[in-house]
Motif scaffolding. Sequence first.
Motif, mmCIF file in Angstrom:
data_model
loop_
_atom_site.group_PDB
_atom_site.id
_atom_site.type_symbol
_atom_site.label_atom_id
_atom_site.label_comp_id
_atom_site.label_asym_id
_atom_site.label_seq_id
_atom_site.Cartn_x
_atom_site.Cartn_y
_atom_site.Cartn_z
ATOM 1 N N TRP A 10 66.980 10.172 -52.071
ATOM 2 C CA TRP A 10 66.995 8.982 -52.934
ATOM 3 C C TRP A 10 67.847 7.869 -52.324
ATOM 4 O O TRP A 10 67.501 6.687 -52.418
ATOM 5 N N LEU A 11 68.939 8.236 -51.679
ATOM 6 C CA LEU A 11 69.790 7.248 -51.020
ATOM 7 C C LEU A 11 69.029 6.569 -49.881
ATOM 8 O O LEU A 11 69.081 5.334 -49.732
ATOM 9 N N ILE A 12 68.325 7.349 -49.083
ATOM 10 C CA ILE A 12 67.537 6.783 -47.981
ATOM 11 C C ILE A 12 66.448 5.854 -48.525
ATOM 12 O O ILE A 12 66.232 4.759 -48.008
ATOM 13 N N ILE A 13 65.791 6.283 -49.591
ATOM 14 C CA ILE A 13 64.765 5.441 -50.220
ATOM 15 C C ILE A 13 65.385 4.132 -50.703
ATOM 16 O O ILE A 13 64.825 3.046 -50.483
ATOM 17 N N ALA A 14 66.540 4.205 -51.349
ATOM 18 C CA ALA A 14 67.215 2.996 -51.844
ATOM 19 C C ALA A 14 67.589 2.069 -50.693
ATOM 20 O O ALA A 14 67.416 0.843 -50.791
ATOM 21 N N ILE A 15 68.090 2.630 -49.604
ATOM 22 C CA ILE A 15 68.473 1.805 -48.444
ATOM 23 C C ILE A 15 67.239 1.147 -47.828
ATOM 24 O O ILE A 15 67.267 -0.051 -47.497
ATOM 25 N N ILE A 16 66.165 1.891 -47.683
ATOM 26 C CA ILE A 16 64.931 1.320 -47.118
ATOM 27 C C ILE A 16 64.411 0.191 -48.007
ATOM 28 O O ILE A 16 64.085 -0.901 -47.522
ATOM 29 N N LEU A 17 64.347 0.431 -49.315
ATOM 30 C CA LEU A 17 63.856 -0.599 -50.236
ATOM 31 C C LEU A 17 64.787 -1.807 -50.273
ATOM 32 O O LEU A 17 64.326 -2.948 -50.338
ATOM 33 N N GLY A 18 66.086 -1.561 -50.225
ATOM 34 C CA GLY A 18 67.046 -2.669 -50.175
ATOM 35 C C GLY A 18 66.905 -3.483 -48.911
ATOM 36 O O GLY A 18 67.010 -4.717 -48.929
ATOM 37 N N THR A 19 66.650 -2.812 -47.797
ATOM 38 C CA THR A 19 66.444 -3.507 -46.524
ATOM 39 C C THR A 19 65.170 -4.348 -46.569
ATOM 40 O O THR A 19 65.161 -5.501 -46.123
ATOM 41 N N ILE A 20 64.120 -3.791 -47.123
ATOM 42 C CA ILE A 20 62.869 -4.551 -47.267
ATOM 43 C C ILE A 20 63.112 -5.791 -48.116
ATOM 44 O O ILE A 20 62.654 -6.883 -47.779
ATOM 45 N N GLU A 21 63.856 -5.645 -49.205
ATOM 46 C CA GLU A 21 64.160 -6.791 -50.066
ATOM 47 C C GLU A 21 64.986 -7.829 -49.328
ATOM 48 O O GLU A 21 64.747 -9.031 -49.456
ATOM 49 N N ALA A 22 65.952 -7.378 -48.542
ATOM 50 C CA ALA A 22 66.800 -8.311 -47.787
ATOM 51 C C ALA A 22 65.987 -9.077 -46.749
ATOM 52 O O ALA A 22 66.244 -10.254 -46.504
ATOM 53 N N ILE A 23 64.998 -8.433 -46.176
ATOM 54 C CA ILE A 23 64.168 -9.085 -45.155
ATOM 55 C C ILE A 23 63.187 -10.063 -45.794
ATOM 56 O O ILE A 23 63.018 -11.175 -45.319
#
Length: 147
Positions: A10-23
Amino acid sequence: MPEISAVLIWLIIAIILGTIEAITVSLVSIWFAVGAVAAMIPAYFDTPIWAQILVFLAVSAICFACTKTFFKDVVKVKKQPTNADGLIGQEGVVTAEINNLEGGGKVYISGLTWSARSENGEKVENGAVVTVKRIEGATLIVESKNI
């Protein structure tokens, strides 16, 4: 002992989704990133995967609903009038025959020559006086005064 791998997933998923949002900065994945962080809580307590997914979906949906309402009320996008909008309702003179089928047509108005199309699709002869009905892109949509 709680299953660390589910929390880590879940942490990895959150980081990936957060990175996508930041980009992208388009409010597409931020709700899901928050939902993934929330899903880490039941994962830590070793709840079944269906409960973790339910928390993920529920929190994501709540975040979506809250931000949609916030942006609808607070960030109101208004149509910004331009100088060209001032031409609507004014009269101009046709300098090149308006023919929607052939794609030709020019109107001289307020010191400028514009591309023009007839609102009703009829040809408008050179020298005719026309009224601007609306603007589509950089093209005036006009109506002949003779009609």
